[in-house]
Design a protein around this motif. Structure first.
Motif, short mmCIF file in Angstrom:
data_model
loop_
_atom_site.label_atom_id
_atom_site.label_comp_id
_atom_site.label_asym_id
_atom_site.label_seq_id
_atom_site.Cartn_x
_atom_site.Cartn_y
_atom_site.Cartn_z
N ARG A 262 0.82 -1.22 0.00
CA ARG A 262 0.00 0.00 0.00
C ARG A 262 0.85 1.26 0.00
O ARG A 262 0.47 2.26 -0.61
CB ARG A 262 -0.93 0.02 1.22
CG ARG A 262 -2.09 -0.89 1.13
CD ARG A 262 -3.12 -0.61 2.23
NE ARG A 262 -2.55 -0.14 3.46
CZ ARG A 262 -2.53 -0.82 4.61
NH1 ARG A 262 -3.04 -2.03 4.67
NH2 ARG A 262 -2.01 -0.30 5.70
N GLU A 263 1.98 1.23 0.69
CA GLU A 263 2.83 2.42 0.82
C GLU A 263 3.89 2.52 -0.27
O GLU A 263 4.60 3.51 -0.34
CB GLU A 263 3.48 2.44 2.20
CG GLU A 263 2.46 2.62 3.30
CD GLU A 263 3.06 2.58 4.69
OE1 GLU A 263 4.30 2.44 4.81
OE2 GLU A 263 2.29 2.72 5.66
N ASP A 264 3.99 1.52 -1.13
CA ASP A 264 4.98 1.52 -2.20
C ASP A 264 4.65 2.60 -3.23
O ASP A 264 3.55 2.62 -3.79
CB ASP A 264 5.01 0.13 -2.85
CG ASP A 264 6.05 -0.01 -3.93
OD1 ASP A 264 6.97 0.84 -4.01
OD2 ASP A 264 5.96 -0.98 -4.70
N ASP A 265 5.61 3.50 -3.47
CA ASP A 265 5.39 4.57 -4.44
C ASP A 265 5.05 4.01 -5.82
O ASP A 265 4.19 4.57 -6.52
CB ASP A 265 6.62 5.47 -4.54
CG ASP A 265 6.78 6.38 -3.33
OD1 ASP A 265 5.78 6.66 -2.64
OD2 ASP A 265 7.93 6.82 -3.09
N ALA A 266 5.71 2.94 -6.23
CA ALA A 266 5.43 2.34 -7.53
C ALA A 266 3.98 1.87 -7.61
O ALA A 266 3.32 2.04 -8.63
CB ALA A 266 6.39 1.19 -7.81
N TYR A 267 3.48 1.29 -6.51
CA TYR A 267 2.08 0.84 -6.48
C TYR A 267 1.14 2.05 -6.58
O TYR A 267 0.19 2.04 -7.38
CB TYR A 267 1.79 0.05 -5.21
CG TYR A 267 0.33 -0.29 -5.05
CD1 TYR A 267 -0.25 -1.33 -5.78
CD2 TYR A 267 -0.49 0.43 -4.20
CE1 TYR A 267 -1.59 -1.64 -5.66
CE2 TYR A 267 -1.83 0.13 -4.06
CZ TYR A 267 -2.38 -0.89 -4.80
OH TYR A 267 -3.72 -1.18 -4.68
N GLN A 268 1.40 3.06 -5.79
CA GLN A 268 0.54 4.25 -5.79
C GLN A 268 0.49 4.91 -7.17
O GLN A 268 -0.57 5.30 -7.65
CB GLN A 268 1.02 5.25 -4.73
CG GLN A 268 0.84 4.78 -3.30
CD GLN A 268 -0.63 4.54 -2.96
OE1 GLN A 268 -1.52 5.23 -3.45
NE2 GLN A 268 -0.88 3.55 -2.12
N GLN A 269 1.66 5.02 -7.81
CA GLN A 269 1.72 5.64 -9.14
C GLN A 269 1.01 4.78 -10.18
O GLN A 269 0.27 5.31 -11.03
CB GLN A 269 3.17 5.88 -9.53
CG GLN A 269 3.83 6.95 -8.69
CD GLN A 269 5.35 7.02 -8.90
OE1 GLN A 269 5.89 6.39 -9.81
NE2 GLN A 269 6.02 7.78 -8.06
N ALA A 270 1.22 3.46 -10.12
CA ALA A 270 0.56 2.57 -11.08
C ALA A 270 -0.96 2.59 -10.89
O ALA A 270 -1.71 2.58 -11.86
CB ALA A 270 1.10 1.15 -10.92
#
Length: 152
Positions: free
Chosen positions: A135-143
């Motif tokens: 949830r806190e992964d920047d790559a996840y948030q951006q994707a």
């Protein structure tokens, strides 16, 4: 957009890796038993039987998440997140309710116990740590933001 709903039967007739635009993020754990090919890849890794099984399961699912992230496969990333979340919620249900039974036969909700099953609580916390990492992964948030912008 033509996104399948959970009422479309037991399985969607879509390969979401080939058709990521058809993937709807949904809420919570929605689609974990329907969205292919991810269900077939993640479900065999998922277990919350005890603390050790949950730790191994969470690690394996997170490794899949990293693979999906490297491939730029947002539906896979999100489905891995959902399996980690589901590991937490299912194990926590057993941790709080003897036998995992949240409701009585008459449909009324039981009072949760603190802690009905310590091993399941430990299993839940193991899943929670990996779920939070995703949830806190920047790559996840951006994707996730890109997917919403393009497809929802």
């Amino acid at each position: 957009m033509d996104v399948p709903s959970d009422s479309d039967g037991p399985e969607y007739d879509v390969d979401f890796r080939d058709r990521p635009e058809r993937y709807g993020i949904g809420r919570g754990e929605e689609g974990v038993f329907k969205v292919e090919p991810y269900k077939g890849e993640l479900l065999p890794l998922w277990s919350y039987k005890d603390e050790e099984a949950a730790r191994e399961s969470a690690e394996a699912i997170y490794e899949q998440y990293e693979h999906y992230r490297e491939e730029g496969d947002f539906p896979g990333m999100d489905m891995a997140r959902k399996y980690l979340q589901m590991g937490y919620t299912r194990a926590m249900r057993y941790a709080k309710y003897p036998g995992g039974r949240k409701y009585r036969e008459n449909g009324s909700e039981r009072e949760p116990q603190q802690w009905a099953d310590e091993d399941k609580r430990a299993a839940a916390l193991g899943f929670e740590a990996y779920w939070e990492r995703v949830r806190e992964d920047d790559a996840y948030q951006q994707a996730k933001a890109r997917h919403r912008d393009r497809h929802e």
